[in-house]
Design a protein around this motif. Structure first.
Motif, PDB file in Angstrom:
ATOM      1  N   ILE A 159       0.851  -1.201   0.000  1.00 25.03           N
ATOM      2  CA  ILE A 159       0.000   0.000   0.000  1.00 25.03           C
ATOM      3  C   ILE A 159       0.877   1.237   0.000  1.00 25.03           C
ATOM      4  CG2 ILE A 159      -1.764   1.300   1.259  1.00 25.03           C
ATOM      5  CD1 ILE A 159      -2.794  -1.356   2.358  1.00 25.03           C
ATOM      6  N   SER A 160       1.881   1.255   0.864  1.00 26.15           N
ATOM      7  CA  SER A 160       2.793   2.399   0.913  1.00 26.15           C
ATOM      8  C   SER A 160       3.582   2.518  -0.386  1.00 26.15           C
ATOM      9  CB  SER A 160       3.742   2.255   2.105  1.00 26.15           C
ATOM     10  OG  SER A 160       4.509   3.418   2.277  1.00 26.15           O
ATOM     11  N   ALA A 161       4.026   1.373  -0.928  1.00 28.72           N
ATOM     12  CA  ALA A 161       4.803   1.389  -2.174  1.00 28.72           C
ATOM     13  C   ALA A 161       3.981   1.900  -3.343  1.00 28.72           C
ATOM     14  CB  ALA A 161       5.330  -0.011  -2.475  1.00 28.72           C
ATOM     15  N   GLY A 162       2.684   1.596  -3.336  1.00 32.24           N
ATOM     16  CA  GLY A 162       1.826   1.981  -4.458  1.00 32.24           C
ATOM     17  C   GLY A 162       1.529   3.465  -4.545  1.00 32.24           C
ATOM     18  N   GLY A 163       1.681   4.194  -3.440  1.00 27.11           N
ATOM     19  CA  GLY A 163       1.436   5.638  -3.456  1.00 27.11           C
ATOM     20  C   GLY A 163       0.014   5.987  -3.851  1.00 27.11           C
ATOM     21  N   ALA A 164      -0.116   6.868  -4.826  1.00 30.14           N
ATOM     22  CA  ALA A 164      -1.434   7.354  -5.246  1.00 30.14           C
ATOM     23  C   ALA A 164      -2.209   6.321  -6.056  1.00 30.14           C
ATOM     24  CB  ALA A 164      -1.280   8.638  -6.058  1.00 30.14           C
ATOM     25  N   THR A 165      -1.546   5.243  -6.471  1.00 28.73           N
ATOM     26  CA  THR A 165      -2.216   4.254  -7.331  1.00 28.73           C
ATOM     27  C   THR A 165      -3.034   3.234  -6.551  1.00 28.73           C
ATOM     28  OG1 THR A 165      -0.374   2.665  -7.329  1.00 28.73           O
ATOM     29  CG2 THR A 165      -0.278   4.448  -8.942  1.00 28.73           C
ATOM     30  N   THR A 166      -2.986   3.296  -5.209  1.00 29.49           N
ATOM     31  CA  THR A 166      -3.625   2.247  -4.409  1.00 29.49           C
ATOM     32  C   THR A 166      -5.149   2.339  -4.381  1.00 29.49           C
ATOM     33  OG1 THR A 166      -3.354   3.530  -2.361  1.00 29.49           O
ATOM     34  CG2 THR A 166      -1.609   1.984  -2.937  1.00 29.49           C
ATOM     35  N   MET A 167      -5.714   3.400  -4.926  1.00 28.61           N
ATOM     36  CA  MET A 167      -7.175   3.486  -4.994  1.00 28.61           C
ATOM     37  C   MET A 167      -7.696   3.049  -6.361  1.00 28.61           C
ATOM     38  SD  MET A 167      -7.714   7.629  -5.075  1.00 28.61           S
ATOM     39  CE  MET A 167      -9.479   7.579  -5.305  1.00 28.61           C
ATOM     40  N   ASP A 168      -6.778   2.715  -7.293  1.00 26.04           N
ATOM     41  CA  ASP A 168      -7.246   2.285  -8.607  1.00 26.04           C
ATOM     42  C   ASP A 168      -6.418   1.132  -9.173  1.00 26.04           C
ATOM     43  OD1 ASP A 168      -4.975   3.910  -9.680  1.00 26.04           O
ATOM     44  OD2 ASP A 168      -6.286   5.595  -9.246  1.00 26.04           O
ATOM     45  N   THR A 169      -5.300   1.423  -9.848  1.00 27.40           N
ATOM     46  CA  THR A 169      -4.626   0.390 -10.635  1.00 27.40           C
ATOM     47  C   THR A 169      -3.970  -0.708  -9.803  1.00 27.40           C
ATOM     48  OG1 THR A 169      -2.675   1.811 -10.776  1.00 27.40           O
ATOM     49  CG2 THR A 169      -4.201   1.871 -12.622  1.00 27.40           C
ATOM     50  N   THR A 170      -3.420  -0.370  -8.637  1.00 30.40           N
ATOM     51  CA  THR A 170      -2.759  -1.415  -7.835  1.00 30.40           C
ATOM     52  C   THR A 170      -3.691  -2.016  -6.779  1.00 30.40           C
ATOM     53  OG1 THR A 170      -1.837   0.236  -6.305  1.00 30.40           O
ATOM     54  CG2 THR A 170      -0.454  -0.432  -8.160  1.00 30.40           C
ATOM     55  N   LEU A 171      -4.917  -1.529  -6.686  1.00 30.72           N
ATOM     56  CA  LEU A 171      -5.852  -2.046  -5.679  1.00 30.72           C
ATOM     57  C   LEU A 171      -6.117  -3.548  -5.820  1.00 30.72           C
ATOM     58  CD1 LEU A 171      -7.704  -1.454  -3.264  1.00 30.72           C
ATOM     59  CD2 LEU A 171      -9.498  -0.798  -4.894  1.00 30.72           C
ATOM     60  N   PRO A 172      -6.324  -4.092  -7.028  1.00 29.91           N
ATOM     61  CA  PRO A 172      -6.582  -5.536  -7.126  1.00 29.91           C
ATOM     62  C   PRO A 172      -5.434  -6.400  -6.591  1.00 29.91           C
ATOM     63  CG  PRO A 172      -7.220  -4.430  -9.155  1.00 29.91           C
ATOM     64  CD  PRO A 172      -6.499  -3.417  -8.322  1.00 29.91           C
ATOM     65  N   ILE A 173      -4.192  -6.040  -6.930  1.00 34.82           N
ATOM     66  CA  ILE A 173      -3.059  -6.847  -6.471  1.00 34.82           C
ATOM     67  C   ILE A 173      -2.857  -6.685  -4.963  1.00 34.82           C
ATOM     68  CG2 ILE A 173      -1.293  -5.086  -6.972  1.00 34.82           C
ATOM     69  CD1 ILE A 173      -0.880  -8.881  -7.464  1.00 34.82           C
ATOM     70  N   ILE A 174      -3.129  -5.494  -4.436  1.00 37.62           N
ATOM     71  CA  ILE A 174      -3.031  -5.277  -2.994  1.00 37.62           C
ATOM     72  C   ILE A 174      -4.087  -6.111  -2.265  1.00 37.62           C
ATOM     73  CG2 ILE A 174      -3.410  -3.565  -1.158  1.00 37.62           C
ATOM     74  CD1 ILE A 174      -2.035  -1.523  -3.065  1.00 37.62           C
ATOM     75  N   THR A 175      -5.302  -6.123  -2.798  1.00 38.17           N
ATOM     76  CA  THR A 175      -6.379  -6.916  -2.206  1.00 38.17           C
ATOM     77  C   THR A 175      -6.025  -8.400  -2.203  1.00 38.17           C
ATOM     78  OG1 THR A 175      -7.996  -5.302  -3.002  1.00 38.17           O
ATOM     79  CG2 THR A 175      -8.840  -7.434  -2.335  1.00 38.17           C
ATOM     80  N   ARG A 176      -5.437  -8.863  -3.301  1.00 40.14           N
ATOM     81  CA  ARG A 176      -5.076 -10.271  -3.412  1.00 40.14           C
ATOM     82  C   ARG A 176      -3.949 -10.652  -2.457  1.00 40.14           C
ATOM     83  NH1 ARG A 176      -3.151 -10.921  -8.828  1.00 40.14           N
ATOM     84  NH2 ARG A 176      -5.202 -10.134  -9.357  1.00 40.14           N
ATOM     85  N   CYS A 177      -2.952  -9.766  -2.309  1.00 37.91           N
ATOM     86  CA  CYS A 177      -1.759 -10.104  -1.513  1.00 37.91           C
ATOM     87  C   CYS A 177      -1.914  -9.750  -0.036  1.00 37.91           C
ATOM     88  CB  CYS A 177      -0.536  -9.386  -2.082  1.00 37.91           C
ATOM     89  SG  CYS A 177      -0.126  -9.898  -3.762  1.00 37.91           S
TER      90      CYS A 177
END
Length: 200
Positions: free
Chosen positions: A152-170
């Protein structure tokens, strides 16, 4: 990941068009980038205002996790300032402006190009695209080595859209609201911090 590759493809296409003078006018001397920036800001506001569920989810957030985006912002900006020590041709505010994009490559690169020129704007574009790609590729390793909040911290501003699926999975479904809140705060800070560092 696919979205990042599409963006890189358009960037390469634009570079080739500029290099071979395939566009009949000098786009850098027009107001197109300003209008594109206005359209982006409108889209961000529209996406936030369109989803009332996001605001409801924020109310159920653990108060201690409010400090996560603050830690991301401070950590990123501090690390960018340290990088300027090994890049003598770049000042600390320049590096901090690039870092303050927090993965929001489309918005931050336009701002930086407006203030500092196309060279630093290109660096910001590539740097922030790399941040998103690294998060997408390394999220499982980040969770294993540093814990569930690391991607989540690594994703920065992208955690509410493009990286959210991978964050949810991991990281797990329970971190969805945290991820959206983190992305919202860092996303909102980008125009203010980037313009601040560019004006120093």
């Amino acid at each position: 990941m696919k979205g990042s590759l599409i963006i890189i493809g358009f960037f390469i296409l634009g570079t080739l068009c500029g290099f071979f003078h395939l566009i009949p006018f000098d786009i850098s001397k027009s107001n197109i980038s300003f209008y594109a920036l206005c359209a982006l800001m409108f889209s961000v506001g529209l996406s936030v205002g369109h989803d009332p569920q996001t605001l409801k989810n924020f109310r159920s957030l653990n108060p201690r996790l409010i400090f996560l985006p603050v830690a991301t912002i401070l950590g990123t900006v501090s690390a960018a300032a340290l990088v300027s020590l090994i890049l003598p041709h770049r000042s600390a505010p320049d590096c901090m402006a690039v870092g303050a994009g927090f993965g929001y490559y489309s918005l931050s690169s336009i701002f930086i190009t407006q203030y500092k020129g196309p060279e630093l704007g290109t660096i910001a574009l590539l740097s922030n695209i790399m941040r998103e790609i690294i998060t997408l590729l390394c999220a499982p390793l980040l969770v294993r080595w540093f814990g569930n909040l690391a991607p989540i911290s690594a994703g920065g501003a992208t955690t509410m859209d493009t990286t959210l699926p991978i964050i949810t999975r991991c990281s797990g479904q329970q971190f969805v609201v945290v991820s959206i809140f983190h992305g919202f705060v860092t996303d909102f800070s980008v125009p203010f911090l980037v313009t601040f560092f560019c004006s120093i």
